[in-house]
Design an enzyme around this catalytic site. Sequence first.
Site, PDB file in Angstrom:
ATOM      1  CB  THR A  64       5.546   0.531  -2.598  1.00 30.03           C
ATOM      2  OG1 THR A  64       6.809  -0.114  -2.654  1.00 30.03           O
ATOM      3  CG2 THR A  64       4.468  -0.538  -2.758  1.00 30.03           C
ATOM      4  CG  ASP A  65      10.210   0.439  -5.443  1.00 30.38           C
ATOM      5  OD1 ASP A  65       9.745  -0.118  -4.435  1.00 30.38           O
ATOM      6  OD2 ASP A  65      11.415   0.762  -5.555  1.00 30.38           O
ATOM      7  CD  GLU A  66       8.678  -3.749  -1.319  1.00 30.31           C
ATOM      8  OE1 GLU A  66       8.110  -4.826  -1.112  1.00 30.31           O
ATOM      9  OE2 GLU A  66       9.485  -3.231  -0.534  1.00 30.31           O
ATOM     10  CE  LYS A  97       0.998   0.855  -0.692  1.00 30.35           C
ATOM     11  NZ  LYS A  97       0.346   1.959   0.078  1.00 30.35           N
ATOM     12  CE1 TYR A 154       3.580  -2.170   2.027  1.00 28.07           C
ATOM     13  CE2 TYR A 154       5.447  -2.746   0.622  1.00 28.07           C
ATOM     14  CZ  TYR A 154       4.617  -1.789   1.179  1.00 28.07           C
ATOM     15  OH  TYR A 154       4.817  -0.458   0.893  1.00 28.07           O
TER      16      TYR A 154
HETATM   17  P1  NAD Z   1       4.572   3.453   8.435  1.00 33.19           P
HETATM   18  O1  NAD Z   1       4.319   2.020   8.717  1.00 33.19           O
HETATM   19  O2  NAD Z   1       5.731   4.124   9.073  1.00 33.19           O
HETATM   20  O3  NAD Z   1       3.282   4.329   8.801  1.00 33.19           O
HETATM   21  C1  NAD Z   1       1.993   3.939   8.482  1.00 33.19           C
HETATM   22  C2  NAD Z   1       1.017   4.765   9.299  1.00 33.19           C
HETATM   23  O4  NAD Z   1      -0.315   4.350   8.955  1.00 33.19           O
HETATM   24  C3  NAD Z   1       1.158   4.589  10.807  1.00 33.19           C
HETATM   25  O5  NAD Z   1       1.115   5.837  11.450  1.00 33.19           O
HETATM   26  C4  NAD Z   1      -0.048   3.747  11.194  1.00 33.19           C
HETATM   27  O6  NAD Z   1      -0.503   3.975  12.509  1.00 33.19           O
HETATM   28  C5  NAD Z   1      -1.061   4.181  10.143  1.00 33.19           C
HETATM   29  N1  NAD Z   1      -2.107   3.179   9.895  1.00 33.19           N
HETATM   30  C6  NAD Z   1      -1.950   1.851   9.703  1.00 33.19           C
HETATM   31  N2  NAD Z   1      -3.136   1.258   9.501  1.00 33.19           N
HETATM   32  C7  NAD Z   1      -4.068   2.247   9.540  1.00 33.19           C
HETATM   33  C8  NAD Z   1      -5.481   2.272   9.396  1.00 33.19           C
HETATM   34  N3  NAD Z   1      -6.190   1.151   9.161  1.00 33.19           N
HETATM   35  N4  NAD Z   1      -6.115   3.455   9.501  1.00 33.19           N
HETATM   36  C9  NAD Z   1      -5.422   4.600   9.751  1.00 33.19           C
HETATM   37  N5  NAD Z   1      -4.096   4.623   9.917  1.00 33.19           N
HETATM   38  C10 NAD Z   1      -3.424   3.471   9.817  1.00 33.19           C
HETATM   39  O7  NAD Z   1       4.648   3.554   6.865  1.00 33.19           O
HETATM   40  P2  NAD Z   1       5.498   4.546   5.939  1.00 33.19           P
HETATM   41  O8  NAD Z   1       6.837   3.962   5.707  1.00 33.19           O
HETATM   42  O9  NAD Z   1       5.364   5.916   6.460  1.00 33.19           O
HETATM   43  O10 NAD Z   1       4.686   4.390   4.560  1.00 33.19           O
HETATM   44  C11 NAD Z   1       3.588   5.243   4.251  1.00 33.19           C
HETATM   45  C12 NAD Z   1       3.059   4.874   2.879  1.00 33.19           C
HETATM   46  O11 NAD Z   1       4.109   5.029   1.916  1.00 33.19           O
HETATM   47  C13 NAD Z   1       2.603   3.417   2.765  1.00 33.19           C
HETATM   48  O12 NAD Z   1       1.477   3.378   1.934  1.00 33.19           O
HETATM   49  C14 NAD Z   1       3.752   2.721   2.090  1.00 33.19           C
HETATM   50  O13 NAD Z   1       3.289   1.618   1.345  1.00 33.19           O
HETATM   51  C15 NAD Z   1       4.269   3.812   1.186  1.00 33.19           C
HETATM   52  N6  NAD Z   1       5.695   3.724   0.845  1.00 33.19           N
HETATM   53  C16 NAD Z   1       6.646   3.596   1.822  1.00 33.19           C
HETATM   54  C17 NAD Z   1       7.996   3.530   1.452  1.00 33.19           C
HETATM   55  C18 NAD Z   1       9.085   3.397   2.486  1.00 33.19           C
HETATM   56  O14 NAD Z   1      10.226   3.146   2.130  1.00 33.19           O
HETATM   57  N7  NAD Z   1       8.805   3.550   3.768  1.00 33.19           N
HETATM   58  C19 NAD Z   1       8.361   3.617   0.113  1.00 33.19           C
HETATM   59  C20 NAD Z   1       7.347   3.729  -0.871  1.00 33.19           C
HETATM   60  C21 NAD Z   1       6.021   3.806  -0.485  1.00 33.19           C
HETATM   61  O1  DAU Z   2      10.655  -0.232  -2.093  1.00 38.73           O
HETATM   62  C1  DAU Z   2       9.761   0.479  -1.290  1.00 38.73           C
HETATM   63  C2  DAU Z   2       9.504  -0.301  -0.035  1.00 38.73           C
HETATM   64  O2  DAU Z   2      10.689  -0.212   0.742  1.00 38.73           O
HETATM   65  C3  DAU Z   2       8.304   0.195   0.759  1.00 38.73           C
HETATM   66  O3  DAU Z   2       7.147  -0.004  -0.008  1.00 38.73           O
HETATM   67  C4  DAU Z   2       8.181  -0.550   2.087  1.00 38.73           C
HETATM   68  O4  DAU Z   2       7.130  -0.008   2.850  1.00 38.73           O
HETATM   69  C5  DAU Z   2       9.484  -0.404   2.843  1.00 38.73           C
HETATM   70  O5  DAU Z   2       9.433  -1.156   4.036  1.00 38.73           O
HETATM   71  C6  DAU Z   2      10.652  -0.880   1.980  1.00 38.73           C
HETATM   72  O6  DAU Z   2      10.605  -2.311   1.762  1.00 38.73           O
HETATM   73  P1  DAU Z   2      11.924  -3.217   1.860  1.00 38.73           P
HETATM   74  O7  DAU Z   2      11.524  -4.602   2.144  1.00 38.73           O
HETATM   75  O8  DAU Z   2      12.816  -2.974   0.707  1.00 38.73           O
HETATM   76  O9  DAU Z   2      12.600  -2.514   3.153  1.00 38.73           O
HETATM   77  P2  DAU Z   2      13.363  -3.108   4.431  1.00 38.73           P
HETATM   78  O10 DAU Z   2      13.954  -1.934   5.150  1.00 38.73           O
HETATM   79  O11 DAU Z   2      12.522  -4.045   5.224  1.00 38.73           O
HETATM   80  O12 DAU Z   2      14.540  -3.944   3.771  1.00 38.73           O
HETATM   81  C7  DAU Z   2      15.459  -3.335   2.885  1.00 38.73           C
HETATM   82  C8  DAU Z   2      16.408  -4.413   2.398  1.00 38.73           C
HETATM   83  O13 DAU Z   2      17.224  -4.846   3.516  1.00 38.73           O
HETATM   84  C9  DAU Z   2      15.704  -5.664   1.888  1.00 38.73           C
HETATM   85  O14 DAU Z   2      16.430  -6.188   0.801  1.00 38.73           O
HETATM   86  C10 DAU Z   2      15.768  -6.641   3.076  1.00 38.73           C
HETATM   87  C11 DAU Z   2      17.060  -6.252   3.764  1.00 38.73           C
HETATM   88  N1  DAU Z   2      17.087  -6.446   5.235  1.00 38.73           N
HETATM   89  C12 DAU Z   2      16.084  -5.890   5.973  1.00 38.73           C
HETATM   90  C13 DAU Z   2      16.064  -6.038   7.335  1.00 38.73           C
HETATM   91  C14 DAU Z   2      14.942  -5.444   8.155  1.00 38.73           C
HETATM   92  C15 DAU Z   2      18.135  -7.111   5.832  1.00 38.73           C
HETATM   93  O15 DAU Z   2      19.066  -7.591   5.157  1.00 38.73           O
HETATM   94  N2  DAU Z   2      18.110  -7.256   7.193  1.00 38.73           N
HETATM   95  C16 DAU Z   2      17.118  -6.768   7.974  1.00 38.73           C
HETATM   96  O16 DAU Z   2      17.157  -6.964   9.226  1.00 38.73           O
END
Ligand code: NAD
Ligand code: DAU
Length: 355
Positions: free
Chosen positions: A133-135, A163, A159
Amino acid sequence: MTILVTGGAGFIGSNFVLEVISTSGETIVNLDKLTYAGNLENIQALDGNPRHHFVHGDIGDPGLLTNILNEHQPRAIINLAAESHVDRSILGPGDFIHTNVNGTFNLLDRSLAYWQGLPKSRSKDFRFLHVSTDEVYGSLRPDDAPFVETTPYAPNSPYAASKAASDHLVRAYHHTYGLPTLTTNCSNNYGPFQFPEKLIPLMIVNALAGRALPVYGDGLNVRDWLHVSDHCQAIRVVLEVGRVGEVYNVGGGSERTNLDMVNTICSTLDELAPRSTFSPRSELIRFVPDRPGHDKRYAIDARKIEFEIGWTPRETLETGIRKTVQWYLSNMRWVDRVTSGEYRNWIAENYGNRS
Ligand code: NAD
Ligand code: DAU
């Protein structure tokens, strides 16, 4: 050829697995623990497909991994398994250490043993691709340049720290043992099958139900949004032609404030689902106390993946959001089914002390 995908029942994982199976001849072994975020319904379309093998288990289980690797002999491993929600990491960081740090370590450890046992003809083409992630780069000020691959790590949430730790382990396994790794650091994704705890699906689901739309702080935090299909495509091209040991940033070039995003969702819903007593939906917006340690801005400089590999996003934010709102409108039964009692407990815990 076979790929081991971890976390393939989650949001990005299920989109990835569905796309790879439908557009290639590849076989996928899908290892997922099925936490609250993992849902077999996401991959129901693959039921009975001989090229998809689902294994219910934990990436932290060494015996299970050894068995899977020996039995299926994958050409690559793509690590998408993670705890992924920042708010949950603030209220309970332990699971994030278990999966994102210890789990990734275990996956690397077992992958190394497997890779070292492969004949030269196969070990040279093996890849371990870690999705991150970019975080990990921390927070940008309004005028800062976007994150590049060499931006120093400065994770701010549990988180992001977990990561970052996993990224460092991947790096170390390449530098110390030569494991052929690749790492992608991506910005915020949105699209089908995203669990409605994240901003975009939460706002869609709440707005349809006429519930409050909780915007943290002043709503001016900025995220760089990317449609999940573009992220999946990026993972695929990095896997095929990325340079071993390298990191690739992936982003949409679509920075928006949270308030802008929520207003866009509201107006899209007003247009696509006009018959509602809650129109205009933007009147449901409520400013609530901020997320502790809330990062102000993320933005990705994706020039490396663009110039080296030729990847650019296909969806604009406008086309992507419209498709996503349409998907949720057509899949409200999916939403009902994934929002179990555990989900209601989470909403009460996270938002109860914000009102
Ligand atoms: P998600 O939470 O939707 O899915 C995660 C999956 O991993 C789930 O199916 C869960 O059951 C499985 N899991 C959790 N713990 C596990 C374990 N110990 N063993 C096996 N499986 C397990 O997450 P996502 O949004 O699909 O993100 C996937 C990856 O991409 C993560 O590594 C996240 O950090 C990264 N990522 C997500 C975003 C985003 O915006 N969603 C952006 C950048 C990177
Ligand atoms: O940047 C990549 C990341 O983006 C991934 O690594 C994470 O897995 C993914 O969850 C996401 O993280 P964020 O914290 O940016 O996503 P989230 O959807 O939780 O929140 C997006 C923005 O919206 C953040 O600034 C917080 C805000 N927010 C979120 C929720 C859930 C609100 O204002 N209200 C809310 O109820």
